[in-house]
Enzyme design. Structure first.
Site, PDB file in Angstrom:
ATOM      1  CG  HIS A   1      23.615   7.979   6.760  1.00  0.00           C
ATOM      2  ND1 HIS A   1      22.922   6.707   6.809  1.00  0.00           N
ATOM      3  CD2 HIS A   1      24.176   8.502   7.853  1.00  0.00           C
ATOM      4  CE1 HIS A   1      23.225   6.446   8.320  1.00  0.00           C
ATOM      5  NE2 HIS A   1      23.959   7.409   8.860  1.00  0.00           N
TER       6      HIS A   1
ATOM      7  CE1 TYR B   1      28.953   6.308   9.504  1.00  0.00           C
ATOM      8  CE2 TYR B   1      29.883   4.192   9.205  1.00  0.00           C
ATOM      9  CZ  TYR B   1      28.738   5.024   8.833  1.00  0.00           C
ATOM     10  OH  TYR B   1      27.367   4.661   8.343  1.00  0.00           O
TER      11      TYR B   1
ATOM     12  CG  ASP C   1      25.160  14.114  12.715  1.00  0.00           C
ATOM     13  OD1 ASP C   1      23.918  14.564  12.918  1.00  0.00           O
ATOM     14  OD2 ASP C   1      25.405  13.055  12.296  1.00  0.00           O
ATOM     15  CB  ALA C   2      22.386  17.917  16.188  1.00  0.00           C
TER      16      ALA C   2
ATOM     17  CD  GLU D   1      28.401   9.590   7.215  1.00  0.00           C
ATOM     18  OE1 GLU D   1      28.509   9.768   8.454  1.00  0.00           O
ATOM     19  OE2 GLU D   1      27.651   9.034   6.604  1.00  0.00           O
TER      20      GLU D   1
ATOM     21  CE  LYS E   1      27.273  11.097  15.255  1.00  0.00           C
ATOM     22  NZ  LYS E   1      26.519  11.401  14.056  1.00  0.00           N
TER      23      LYS E   1
ATOM     24  CE  LYS F   1      -3.727   1.720   2.583  1.00  0.00           C
ATOM     25  NZ  LYS F   1      -4.601   1.621   3.942  1.00  0.00           N
TER      26      LYS F   1
ATOM     27  CD  GLU G   1      24.856  14.601   9.030  1.00  0.00           C
ATOM     28  OE1 GLU G   1      25.920  14.917   8.309  1.00  0.00           O
ATOM     29  OE2 GLU G   1      24.592  13.291   9.331  1.00  0.00           O
TER      30      GLU G   1
HETATM   31 MG    MG Z   1      24.102  11.525  10.516  1.00  0.00          MG
END
Ligand code: MG
Length: 387
Positions: A321, A342, A212-213, A340, A183, A100, A238
């Site tokens: 991301h 990490y 980045d929050a 990105e 962060k 749906k 971010e």
């Molecule tokens: Mg992020």
């Protein structure tokens, strides 16, 4: 040619990290294997993918609906018209039967992960790295030799103060990165101002630092950070707000007045369109960061890019991301802004091939067929256990 089986398993990320909103102690991801009857170098071609990071494993939906639909379909109905390879668009269409409209997150991660694993198989059957296949199909055959890659970090950890944060940034820059995202929001505003000013001092250029929050702010806190941080003119701020609160994002954007990055928590083309229409973002200033395996996969992402373009947004404004090999190929194959990374953060799931190196913020592209998880030993060992 046919898909003979699709298997999935949930794997824990085993991470002690924390951002502004939550910790990763229970985080899992779904790993998928799409097994075909095509033989290359004496073995069946198997496509792999995992559902990126930050969303939990979603095997229940896969097992209940999406895997049975693909395995029940007439094999020819999933092939390209010339019958020489699988057609991911047809596999996507098969999985979307009897679904749906709306309610995207219940299925977008499950479908996208299987869809990306199908692409891995498609590229292996073609004998090319995935980014080449994507460039041929979606970017006029144009593919770069390297892509811009920034590093994410600066998580909050017990006992980690400003000296430890600066040590972390120094180590990343020594590894070859020249832009870092840290962060914010997991401390008080005053403490975060001190962290960011110390980091800025260290990197020496506001274009080399993003924050980045993680969508953790209510209105009062979002506007306080907008007020305090706008002056730094960072690479981007971010996810200051709930991803669907477009009105608050527009208010933040107005007060902040500098680049914003967001979109990793939007899972459909329509949500991205709504963001661009109502979120107060500007196509020459801001960045969109959808996570492709989490939002229905690569075919749907091409539709999102087309919708963005119709609203005046170019591909260079997209920094997806997910610091992993799936994203790397997508960035290169579509000609997006950058990738990105990490490294070392999410165990076997973080980063790129074991022999990948970053230099001056650039990452060379892998040349193994498919996504190339085979060059990522710890992760590939995990994936191989499924087959
Ligand atoms: Mg992020």
């Amino acid at each position: 040619m046919r898909i003979v089986d699709i298997r999935e398993t949930a794997v824990a990320l085993n991470s002690s990290l924390r951002n502004a909103v939550f910790d990763f102690s229970e985080m899992t991801t779904s790993v998928v294997a799409v097994i075909t009857d095509v033989i290359r170098e004496g073995r069946p071609v198997i496509g792999y993918a995992f559902n990126s990071t930050g969303r939990y494993a979603c095997g229940a939906q896969m097992r209940a609906r999406f895997i049975p639909r693909v395995l029940k379909a007439a094999p020819d109905s999933l092939l390209a018209p010339d019958g020489r390879n699988l057609d991911p668009e047809r596999v996507l269409g098969c999985m979307m039967q009897r679904e749906k409209p709306g309610g995207h997150t219940e299925r977008s991660v499950a479908i996208g992960t299987i869809e990306v694993a199908v692409w891995d198989a498609v590229a292996k059957i073609e004998g090319k790295p995935l980014y080449r296949v994507l460039a041929d199909r979606y970017n006029g055959g144009v593919a770069p030799e390297r892509i811009a890659c920034y590093v994410g970090g600066g998580w909050y950890e017990p006992g980690k103060g400003i000296p430890e944060l600066l040590d972390e940034i120094r180590a990343k820059f020594d590894e070859g990165y020249d832009v870092m995202k840290i962060k914010v929001g997991g401390a008080t505003l005053d403490e975060d101002v001190r962290r960011v000013e110390a980091a800025l001092d260290f990197v020496g250029d506001s274009g080399r630092l993003a924050v980045d929050a993680n969508a953790g702010f209510d209105r009062a806190r979002a506007l306080a950070y907008a007020q305090a941080f706008g002056r730094y003119r960072l690479k981007w701020f971010e996810e200051p707000t709930d991803p669907l609160d477009y009105a608050l994002l527009a208010e933040f954007s107005d007060r902040y007045g500098a680049p914003i990055g967001t979109g990793e928590n939007l899972f459909s083309t329509q949500d991205v369109v709504n963001l661009l229409r109502f979120g107060g973002l500007q196509p020459e200033r801001d960045f969109i960061q959808t996570d492709v395996p989490q939002s229905y996969g690569i075919v749907q992402f091409s539709r999102t890019l087309a919708a963005m373009r119709a609203l005046g947004w170019s591909r260079e404004r997209v920094f997806p991301h997910g610091g992993n090999q799936m994203t790397l190929h997508i960035v290169a194959g579509f000609g997006l802004g950058g990738c990105e990374a990490y490294p070392g953060v999410f165990g076997a799931f973080a980063g790129f091939a074991d022999d990948a190196r970053v230099a001056d913020g650039w990452l060379a592209l892998p040349q193994r067929p498919g996504i190339g998880f085979e060059g990522q030993n710890a992760l590939y060992a995990l994936m191989k256990q499924m087959t």
